[in-house]
Each structure stands twice: as C-alpha cells, then as structure tokens.
Design an enzyme around this catalytic site. Structure first.
Site: not given
Lengths: 195, 591
Positions: B80, B142-143, B192, B506
């Site tokens: 993502e 869940f999630q 959902k 760097m």
C-alpha cells in the site's frame, strides 16, 4: 512572555473534530488547561473554549492552524481582560462537619457557595466564578475534610463580539463578504487575523 | 434578537454544509450499492487511474470495480505504501488528484507514510480505505484499526462513512478539499456494510462550496500595491519560489513577473522545474545543499519575495540569522504559512495565479544587471571549487553528478526525473536540467526513502507521453523494491537509475563531518540489482567505468519498456555546498 489566553473556536458539529483540534496543541507540546465544547448562539454551530498558558506568538500561530481545519469556521484568542468568564466548582464535605462548625457555614457564605445536595453523610456545595474564588473555597474547606473536588472548564464570552450570526451568513454565501476572506490580519498583524 | 433575524436558523440547518451545484448526471433515482457509488463518483470526477491493493474490508468496492474496467484503470501495487507513492507521482506529474484504494487495518496503516509525505508536500490525494462492518467498530474486529484517528494529523480532511447514502456527497467533498486551496491528502474510510448497502442514488453532484472552508481568498489590491512599491524601490530584490507556483499552475505568470521586474529567482526543491533551468534569471537552488550565490545573497538582498514556499528549515538554515536585513514579501495561499517562520513585511494572501499578474502590472520594468551578475560571480566560484569536480572529475571513481550530467545531454532536459531521498537526490536536483514544469518529482518535506520507485510508476501514468527516469540510491531502492513487480505486471515504461555508493551516503556524510567519521550502520549491502530486475523480467545493466556511462544511459533510454541501470559511484563522495545544521545560509561551505 507566557500568559493565559482563552481561545474560542466556532465549528461545524463533526465527529473527530475535537481530536483534530486537540492534536494541534499536543503536537506542539502545549498543555490544554481546560477545554469546553458547547452549542453556540447558532443552532448547529459548535463552540470550543480552550484555555492555555502560552506566549501570544504561539497562540496566534496555533489559532491559524486551528482555522486551517476544514470544519472550523473561525478561531479567536483573547486575554482575560477581553472576556467575561466563569468556571464552576463542586465540593463534597461531611455534613457532620458542616453542622457542627459554624465557622464552616460562615466560610461558605463568604465564598458565595450554594448547597446543591444535602445528605446525612455528605453535602455538596457549588461555587461559580473566577479561579481565585473557587480556589479560595478549596483552601478553606481542606482543614475540614474536603472529600471531593471538581472544577469545570472555563466558559467565556468575548466582550467585543457581536455574535457569529452575521459572519455565518457570509460563510454560507457563495460570494463571501470581505469580512470572511479578506486579509483581515494584514491590517493588524499583531492580532490574530480572524478577529 | 436583532441578530437572530439576520439568519433564519431553520434555513441554516437545512443548507447544512454544502450548497448543491448542478447535477452532473441525469437525476433519476436508481437503487445502487455504496461500492458502485464510489466508482460513479470517480467517473464523474474524471479519475482514470487508481492505485490500490484489495483486501477483506474493501472487497465490495473491488467487486464493483470488475464492471468498470473500461472506465477506470486499476494498478495493482505490491504494497500500500507503493500505492500511495504512485498516486503521489501521478498527482505531481499530471496536476490532478491521485486516487488510492486500500483495505482496513494494515492496508490502511501502510498508507500513513505516504499520507504524511503528501501532507507536507501539498499533494492532492483521495484515499479510500475499507473498514469493518459498522456494528463491529470498536470491538477489536479482524483487521480493524482506528484509521480516522491514526490519519488525522496527516490528512487535510478525513471522514468515516457508515451509511451508503453519504457516499456521493462525501466523495464530492473529498475531491473538492483535496484539490483546492493548498492541496493535500484526504482519506475516506468506508465500512463494509456501507459498501454493500443499496440506496436510492440520485446522481453525483460535484462539490464547489463548503461553508467552513475557504480555499480561495479574495486578494486585497492595497497589499499588492505595497508589495510592488517595495519591489520598485529595491536595489537588490530577490525572488525565492516553491511548489506554490506549480500547484497554482502559475508558471507563466511567474515568468512574466520576474522578467518584467528583472528579478533573480531561486527555487526550493519542490519549486524546481517551475522555471526552466536555462532561464537567465534562474539563479539556482536554495537551502542546505543549494547553490552558493542564492544562499549567500539571501543575506544581502534588500527585498526578499517569497512565492508559494514555506521557509522550511532546510531552506532557511538558522532562522535568527536569515535575511534579517531584507523586507520580506510573502505570497501564499495558506494564511497559516504567513509569519509562521519568517515575519513578512507585506503578506500577500492569495492564489499566485491571481496575485502574480496583479503584481506584474504594478512593477516597473527593470534589469538589475549588476545585482544579477553578482549571482554569476558566486556561480563561478562554486564552479571552480565544486561543480567542475562533480561534473568532470579527475578521479577514477565516478561521481553522481557526471551521471546526471550525461543524462541531461541525452534527454535534453525533457525527462521527468523522480528522485528518492539522500545524496543522489541533492545531486539530481542540483544538476538535472528541466525545460518543462512538473518534471521534478521528489519527496521534499518528509524525506521519505523508498518514494522514487513507486512514484515513478505513478508519474508515468500521469504523463504517459514523457520519459520518466527514477534516480534512486542503493538505500532507498531497497525500501520499496517490491514495486518492480508492479512494473513487471503493468509493463509500464519506467527507467530506473540506481546510483550505488554502497553506503547510506547522506548519513555517512554527516557522520564523517560531524561525528568523527564514526560510520555507525551506514554500510549497506546491495543485492545484484540486475539479477533482481531480471527476476521481474526487467532488463538491466551494471556499470562502473566512466567510458560506459553514455552508452549505458543511451541504451536505457532507447530500450523499449522499463530498464534498470546500476552505476557504481564513489563510496565516500560528499555533497557540497552545504549549510551545516545550526548555521546561517551565509555560512555555506564549499568543501
């Protein structure tokens, strides 16, 4: 120099906005001394009253960050002289103690306290006023067994404010008046631009 | 009571927060699912590309997407974070709103870095995340992750939808907020059940007004006049510009302004490419690794005109020694930026597309030749001490600068250069040449390593007819290297140029200069990138000789499709000039 500032924010009524405003302070490690949310003079518009101890420079920048939030209409900041403000405090003390000692009764009278609940075992008093007034009663009651104490957030009315009605009407206009979108702050750079 | 008459409270309530604009779709009531309403909104907003990754809580939207194949292109990324960086690249190269899909929980939390990056670099995004069913909110389902609260500090606006009926209006608001004013990322979290829920759809109405949101200030001419007066009276006026010029699509207006008033102009790294490199008044880059002249002369100019930039600490160096002698004119669309870091003598709050032409009208035609030449003198010194060594080194080791220099010659400055973060980024920004705006895409404010590879994919989708070269270090490329999979699957044509110095360069440079060369965990090993690319079906080559640079770069550019070129460069080269942290811009070091 740090001093007490009262910030007044007019907002839409939106879940999550409280958090959006609160994290502007916590991100800069600024402690919020008190925060109150309530309806405003206009239905549907919420009003936050936030008390912080900071320099004016910081307060001005914080107000601009608050106003930047999509659902915030306006943010104002004021010193104590520019507002009329009140805080409410509740005190729970033993009823026996109160009944037995006349001195306590006199104390309560002097502090303008009001009994809001009287039970056999305890009595709840209330005072409303400035911080010094509510603090005074704590000090007075402590030797007599102050069981519980709580103080509300500050609420404040801005002396110079003409209310939000006119401003809101401009906000709703597609072509806003200058009061809403003009460079107000440019005229008085020392003040917050939204005043 | 008088005040109460002014506003009809009932009317106020009914008007809610938005005023309806003309319906863009025929107003017929049909029953559709929330998921379909999301896609209808995208179509109505002219979205053509979505970067995303499916998962449990966003499945209804992906199911609906199955039927929108001909209208909406979905790019399946490998992570993502890659998705949101790609959307950023898309937004930056196209000037449009980038769109991202992610599922709930980890899918959504993987967006956070990209959101923070887009927030600080003012990139317009609309991110849609799936969320668990509304009745499961707060149950540790869940999630389930509290995405709204996690993303609040890194979004311009976010909102959770639990009822499908809200979807059209919320998405209309999302696009309006993301793309107007100072742009930024917006996240819409849709449960959902709302995606599945059918409701009476009355068409999509674009949002053009939110009463609490004023993206476009009314410009006050008296401040323009005051600014013009200062500029006209100035002997050593100096313009510094940022991404505001690009975001405001005001490149031409900007050019006309500096040309008429004869003003030298220097850029922040996000302003880079708004003004062609070859422009005689383009005096170079500001800030920590910027050019010598613009930094030193910031503290010599008498009027400093800042256009669409925010005085980042990497630009200003030590603030209490920054341009103290100058009167500052600050043009910005975001009032919170004015007086934030540098006090403005004349603040011009407005869209620079509007304010610049107003200023141009009032400024006198001037040349300021002597003052402009002063920049040239500093350039000469910088050339002798830094630039020549970087572009035409006499060492055996290759420098990053010489690679970029050859790339310039081969692309004629027409390519989009996407950079990651670190030494190669500073070198690429310093030496890459640009003819066109929106050609430099980099992670500026956030400094997000791993940005370039996915952002380059998005940049190519945003500007399909242009050559896109991702310049990446050996550290950053390993952070999002999985997006080679996206390139493989989509067959998108992105050129990947890895400048490998076998160090986190760097940080190593700082350790060398400020930490007694105590190289603490900067020695990073690399895989065989050519072989990795080969595994993804992408051709590549690795070079380490000077004589190979030109042919290898040419081969990369000529190759049909994506190509990976790894160039081994000097291990311990430093980027100079440098304004050490805590120093004033005038204390810039050439070595």
């Amino acid at each position: 120099m740090k001093k007490e500032f009262t910030i007044t924010v007019y907002t839409e009524n939106q879940i999550g906005l409280l958090n959006r405003i609160a994290i502007i302070f916590s991100r800069r490690k600024i402690n919020i001394d008190s925060m109150n949310t309530s309806p405003s003079e206009i239905e549907g518009i919420h009003r936050f009253t936030i008390l912080i101890d900071e320099t004016e420079e910081v307060v001005r920048k914080v107000c601009r960050q608050i106003e930047k939030q999509v659902e915030v209409l306006k943010a104002y900041y004021n010193t104590e002289e520019e507002i009329v403000w009140q805080e409410m405090a509740l005190y729970k003390v033993s009823t026996d103690e109160i009944a037995a000692k006349v001195k306590v009764e006199r104390l309560l009278r002097e502090c303008g306290a009001r009994a809001v609940a009287i039970r056999k075992d305890f009595t709840v008093f209330e005072t409303t006023g400035h911080r010094e007034e509510t603090d005074k009663l704590i000090k007075a009651l402590e030797p007599h067994g102050l069981i519980e104490f709580v103080r509300s957030a500050r609420i404040a009315i801005i002396k110079e404010s003409k209310g939000f009605h006119v401003k809101l009407k401009q906000f709703e206009n597609r072509e806003p008046g200058t009061e809403v979108v003009e460079n107000e702050f440019l005229n008085r750079q020392e003040e917050v631009f939204s005043m | 009571m008088e005040a109460l008459e002014i506003i009809d409270q009932k009317k106020a309530r009914e008007s809610a927060t938005t005023i309806p604009a003309p319906v863009t779709q025929p107003a017929e009531t049909v029953s559709i699912a929330g998921s379909k309403a999301v896609l209808e909104a995208f179509v109505a907003e002219g979205v053509d590309t979505i970067f995303g990754y499916p998962g449990g809580a966003i499945m209804p939207i992906y199911d609906a997407l199955y039927d929108y194949n001909d209208q909406l292109k979905h790019i399946l990324v490998r992570h993502e974070q890659g998705g949101i960086h790609a959307a950023q690249g898309y937004a930056r190269s196209s000037g449009r709103v980038g769109v991202v899909f992610a599922t709930s929980g980890p899918g959504a939390t993987n967006l956070v870095t990209g959101l923070a990056d887009a927030m600080i670099d003012s990139t317009p995004l609309v991110c849609i995340t799936g969320q668990v069913f509304a009745h499961l909110l707060g149950t540790d389902a869940f999630q389930e992750v509290d995405v709204i609260n996690i993303t609040t500090p890194v979004t311009k606006w976010n909102y959770q939808v639990t009822d499908a009926k809200e979807i059209p209006s919320v998405l209309a608001k999302a696009f309006h907020i993301a793309g107007t004013g100072r742009p930024g990322p917006v996240l819409i979290d849709i449960t959902k059940n709302a995606q599945l829920q059918k409701f009476d759809y009355e068409g999509y109405v674009k949002c053009t007004h939110i009463r609490s949101y004023r993206p476009k200030p009314i410009v006050r001419p008296e401040y323009i006049a005051e600014a013009a007066k200062l500029i006209n009276e100035a002997e050593k006026p100096f313009v510094i510009f940022g991404q505001g010029v690009i975001l405001g699509k005001a490149e031409n207006e900007f050019k006309q302004f500096i040309e008429k008033a004869g003003l030298p102009a220097a850029w922040t790294i996000l302003g880079l490419s708004a003004l062609p490199t070859d422009h005689p008044q383009n005096v170079g880059m500001l800030g920590m690794h910027g050019n010598y002249g613009p930094n030193v002369l910031t503290n010599e100019c008498d009027v400093l005109i800042a256009v669409g930039m925010r005085f980042d600490d990497r630009v200003t160096g030590r603030l209490d020694k920054y341009a103290k002698q100058a009167k500052v004119i600050h043009l910005d669309i975001d009032p919170a930026e004015i007086d934030k870091n540098v006090k403005a003598a004349v603040p011009v709050w407005g869209d620079c597309k509007e304010t610049l032409p107003m200023l141009t009208k009032l400024v006198e035609s001037k040349k300021h030749t002597e003052w402009l030449n002063k920049f040239g003198e500093f350039t000469k010194q910088e050339q002798e001490v830094v630039i020549n060594k970087e572009l035409n080194p006499d060492t055996e080791e290759l420098t990053m600068g010489e690679v970029i220099n050859v790339l310039n010659e081969l692309t004629n400055g027409d390519a989009i250069i996407v950079t990651d973060v670190g030494q190669h980024q500073m070198v690429a920004c310093r030496y890459a040449r640009f003819n066109e705006s929106k050609s430099n895409i980099t992670s500026g404010g956030a400094g997000t390593m791993g940005f370039a590879l996915p952002a380059a994919i998005g940049a190519k989708y945003g500007a399909p007819h242009r050559t896109v070269v991702a310049v990446i270090g050996d550290g950053g490329v390993q952070m999002t290297i999985q997006e080679l999979g996206t390139i493989m699957q989509t067959e998108i044509n992105v050129k990947i140029l890895i400048l490998n110095n076998q160090f986190l360069g760097m940080v190593r440079q700082w350790q060398q200069l400020f930490h007694d060369k105590r190289y603490s965990f900067v020695d990073i090993a690399s895989p065989d990138y050519v072989m990795v690319a080969k595994g993804y079906g992408i051709e590549g080559q690795k070079i380490s000789q000077r004589k190979e640079i030109r042919t290898a770069l040419q081969k990369m550019l000529d190759h049909e499709g994506s190509y990976l070129l790894e160039v081994m460069v000097g291990k311990e080269n430093n980027v100079f000039p440098m304004v050490p942290q805590g120093c004033s811009v005038a204390e810039i070091r050439l070595s």
